[in-house]
Design an enzyme around this catalytic site. Structure first.
Site, short mmCIF file in Angstrom:
data_model
loop_
_atom_site.label_atom_id
_atom_site.label_comp_id
_atom_site.label_asym_id
_atom_site.label_seq_id
_atom_site.Cartn_x
_atom_site.Cartn_y
_atom_site.Cartn_z
N CYS A 111 0.82 -1.22 0.00
CA CYS A 111 0.00 0.00 0.00
C CYS A 111 0.85 1.27 0.00
CB CYS A 111 -0.95 0.00 1.17
SG CYS A 111 -2.04 -1.42 1.15
N HIS A 252 -2.96 7.01 2.77
CA HIS A 252 -3.43 5.75 2.21
C HIS A 252 -4.80 5.45 2.83
CE1 HIS A 252 -4.04 1.70 1.20
NE2 HIS A 252 -3.66 1.19 2.35
N ASN A 282 -10.15 -0.04 0.61
CA ASN A 282 -8.70 0.05 0.53
C ASN A 282 -8.25 -0.48 -0.83
OD1 ASN A 282 -5.96 -0.44 0.67
ND2 ASN A 282 -5.99 -1.36 2.71
#
Ligand code: ACO
Length: 326
Positions: A111, A252, A282
């Site tokens: 990520c 993020h 996500n």
């Protein structure tokens, strides 16, 4: 400096109710309260990360008013390439864009991938052979998520975001700070245990479902906050800025509670924090450019805005970039 930006998300919307209807022991209230996620997008079968990258890249090139032949390098940050190992998704994207002689490679930092790719591209631009670099963050986490595991299934989605970085001599615009961090001692808190070179995929691996994401959610939650807050402070200090100078914080998009905690610890007010995980979940390496691009399309950044980009993810990896928008 960033001279183009674009994003693409697949059409299929998966609401929280999808998981309840699928039989998972969960509820819309639990998911919204613990994560902030209302829905996410899943890519269509037989599509892959390259297709999402291609669509985001075309929008980005259009935004930059550049053509694919103008690109000197393509970097694709992803943990979900079209093919395991090779060919790289970047090479597939290069073919789709029809820019024949442009070198292209993938970068893997989970990520944090987009922050790592921006830092990498920035360093290539110090070399006179590179003028325009396409940086893509893309992931199809639905392809590596166990949709029967309520602890992870509800978190992830698919999407792509892209920017073009162009060489500039100006010290007061573009990327003014980048730093990447890694700590392999936390490698086990978020991983795909098997299916790689150490333990190749076989019927036993599939039966154990160990080719899917396994996560210690609480450990990831704590690591995300404990690593990024000092990293943001260090970043601001090194360019003589304070948290008050930040126009927008773009973290993020993993969990609204993580982002709220980071903002609270840094005393950054909500209106300066960009969040779109309620709609997309996500999306890993895509989440930061996706949030930036969607915000730019709807509300719009202004020249001189100071953006703080913060990635964190498996490895454990984390990174910060400070960008002055032009
Ligand atoms: N629905 C209902 N109950 C659930 C669900 C669910 N979907 N998932 C877990 N639970 C249960 C647990 O089993 C547990 O039950 P128990 O007390 O009977 O054991 C209870 O809810 C509490 O579970 P916790 O794990 O303590 O819940 P928490 O508040 O920590 O939230 C979450 C879990 C959302 C995963 C949170 O820890 C989190 O967001 N962590 C960070 C995740 C993250 O950011 N991951 C991505 C990193 S980026 C990358 O590199 C991919």
């Amino acid at each position: 400096k960033i001279t183009g930006i674009g994003h693409y998300t697949p059409e299929t919307i998966i609401t929280n109710h999808y998981f309840i209807e699928k039989g998972l022991d969960t509820s819309n209230d639990w998911i919204v309260e613990r994560t902030g996620i209302h829905q996410r997008r899943f890519n269509k079968p037989n599509s892959g990360s390259s297709e999402l990258s291609h669509k985001a890249s075309l929008k980005c090139l259009d935004n930059a008013k550049l053509s694919p032949e103008d690109l000197d390098l393509i970097i694709v940050a992803t943990s979900t390439p079209d093919h395991l190992s090779f060919p790289s998704t970047a090479c597939i994207l290069q073919e789709k864009l029809n820019c024949k002689n442009t070198p292209a490679f993938d970068l893997s930092a989970a990520c944090s991938g987009f922050c790592f790719a921006l830092s990498t591209a920035e360093n290539y631009l110090l070399n006179d052979n590179y003028k325009h670099i396409l940086v893509v963050g893309v992931d199809c986490l639905s392809s590596i998520t166990n949709l029967n595991d309520r602890k992870t299934a509800i978190l992830f989605g698919d999407g792509a975001g892209a920017v073009i970085l162009t060489k500039t001599n100006s010290k007061n615009s573009g990327i003014i700070y980048s730093k990447m961090y890694s700590n392999g001692t936390h490698k086990d808190i978020l991983k795909i245990p098997e299916g790689g070179s150490k333990s190749p995929i076989n019927p036993e691996v599939t039966k154990n479902e160990s080719h899917y994401i396994h996560m210690d959610g609480k450990a990831v939650f704590k690591s995300a906050i404990n690593t990024t807050v000092p990293a943001i402070k260090e970043a601001l200090n090194s360019v003589n800025l304070s948290t008050n100078d930040i126009s927008y914080l773009i973290c993020h998009q993993a969990n609204k509670r993580i982002i709220d905690n980071i903002a609270l610890k840094l005393k950054i007010p909500n209106e300066k924090v960009i969040i779109n995980l309620d709609k997309y979940g996500n999306t890993s390496a895509a989440s930061i450019p996706l949030a930036m691009s969607e915000f730019n399309d709807t509300i719009g950044f202004k020249k001189g805005d100071i953006l703080v980009l913060v990635g964190f993810g498996a490895g454990f990896t984390w990174g910060v970039n400070i960008v002055i928008w032009e």
